[in-house]
Design a protein around this motif. Structure first.
Motif, PDB file in Angstrom:
ATOM      1  N   UNK A 109       0.746  -1.194   0.081  1.00 53.92           N
ATOM      2  CA  UNK A 109      -0.104   0.058  -0.021  1.00 53.92           C
ATOM      3  C   UNK A 109       0.907   1.106   0.066  1.00 53.92           C
ATOM      4  N   UNK A 110       2.049   1.353   0.792  1.00 54.68           N
ATOM      5  CA  UNK A 110       2.658   2.447   0.966  1.00 54.68           C
ATOM      6  C   UNK A 110       3.537   2.788  -0.439  1.00 54.68           C
ATOM      7  N   UNK A 111       3.834   1.691  -0.995  1.00 54.41           N
ATOM      8  CA  UNK A 111       4.714   1.618  -2.122  1.00 54.41           C
ATOM      9  C   UNK A 111       3.969   2.115  -3.287  1.00 54.41           C
ATOM     10  N   UNK A 112       2.657   1.757  -3.543  1.00 54.39           N
ATOM     11  CA  UNK A 112       1.664   1.978  -4.292  1.00 54.39           C
ATOM     12  C   UNK A 112       1.127   3.410  -4.296  1.00 54.39           C
ATOM     13  N   UNK A 113       0.994   3.807  -2.997  1.00 54.12           N
ATOM     14  CA  UNK A 113       0.726   5.247  -2.892  1.00 54.12           C
ATOM     15  C   UNK A 113       1.768   6.277  -3.307  1.00 54.12           C
TER      16      UNK A 113
ATOM     17  N   UNK B  41       1.608   8.517  -6.302  1.00 53.68           N
ATOM     18  CA  UNK B  41       1.789  10.072  -5.728  1.00 53.68           C
ATOM     19  C   UNK B  41       2.989  10.837  -6.791  1.00 53.68           C
ATOM     20  N   UNK B  42       3.883  10.203  -7.019  1.00 54.76           N
ATOM     21  CA  UNK B  42       5.017  10.786  -7.555  1.00 54.76           C
ATOM     22  C   UNK B  42       5.308  10.449  -9.127  1.00 54.76           C
ATOM     23  N   UNK B  43       4.785   9.563  -9.586  1.00 59.73           N
ATOM     24  CA  UNK B  43       4.912   9.285 -10.992  1.00 59.73           C
ATOM     25  C   UNK B  43       3.581   9.870 -11.743  1.00 59.73           C
ATOM     26  N   UNK B  44       2.224   9.838 -11.020  1.00 59.29           N
ATOM     27  CA  UNK B  44       1.174  10.149 -11.540  1.00 59.29           C
ATOM     28  C   UNK B  44       0.660   9.692 -12.827  1.00 59.29           C
TER      29      UNK B  44
ATOM     30  N   UNK C 207      -5.461   7.443 -14.039  1.00 59.02           N
ATOM     31  CA  UNK C 207      -6.253   6.294 -13.393  1.00 59.02           C
ATOM     32  C   UNK C 207      -6.678   5.168 -14.301  1.00 59.02           C
ATOM     33  N   UNK C 208      -6.770   5.404 -15.443  1.00 57.55           N
ATOM     34  CA  UNK C 208      -7.307   4.110 -16.130  1.00 57.55           C
ATOM     35  C   UNK C 208      -6.228   3.164 -16.013  1.00 57.55           C
ATOM     36  N   UNK C 209      -4.995   3.729 -16.112  1.00 60.69           N
ATOM     37  CA  UNK C 209      -3.776   2.628 -16.271  1.00 60.69           C
ATOM     38  C   UNK C 209      -3.742   1.857 -14.785  1.00 60.69           C
ATOM     39  N   UNK C 210      -3.863   2.685 -13.874  1.00 61.26           N
ATOM     40  CA  UNK C 210      -3.818   2.022 -12.463  1.00 61.26           C
ATOM     41  C   UNK C 210      -4.979   0.813 -12.474  1.00 61.26           C
ATOM     42  N   UNK C 211      -5.948   1.357 -12.915  1.00 61.97           N
ATOM     43  CA  UNK C 211      -7.372   0.286 -12.804  1.00 61.97           C
ATOM     44  C   UNK C 211      -6.839  -0.980 -13.667  1.00 61.97           C
ATOM     45  N   UNK C 212      -6.391  -0.771 -14.892  1.00 63.59           N
ATOM     46  CA  UNK C 212      -6.062  -1.863 -15.761  1.00 63.59           C
ATOM     47  C   UNK C 212      -5.130  -2.834 -15.264  1.00 63.59           C
ATOM     48  N   UNK C 213      -4.109  -2.312 -14.600  1.00 63.89           N
ATOM     49  CA  UNK C 213      -3.121  -2.921 -14.006  1.00 63.89           C
ATOM     50  C   UNK C 213      -3.765  -3.740 -13.076  1.00 63.89           C
TER      51      UNK C 213
END
Length: 51
Positions: free
Chosen positions: A10-14, A18-21, A24-30
């Motif tokens: 969770x920390x690494x994902x957050x 936050x840093x790479x931005x 949202x669609x890419x995060x959801x697809x992955x």
């Protein structure tokens, strides 16, 4: 110090979001793709590649 794996992910994902931005669609697809692959016939193949 013992850190649970779920907390570290969770920390690494957050921080990654936050840093790479990434969009949202890419995060959801992955996330959805990883969930679906983990429960499919490809799971042993992916597991052998990762290890």
């Amino acid at each position: 110090m013992d850190v649970p794996l779920w907390f570290a992910l969770i920390v690494v994902g957050y921080l990654g979001c936050k840093l790479a931005r990434p969009p949202l669609w890419l995060v959801l697809v992955l996330l959805l793709g990883g969930y679906l692959i983990a429960d499919s016939l490809l799971a042993p193949v992916v597991d052998s590649v990762v290890k």
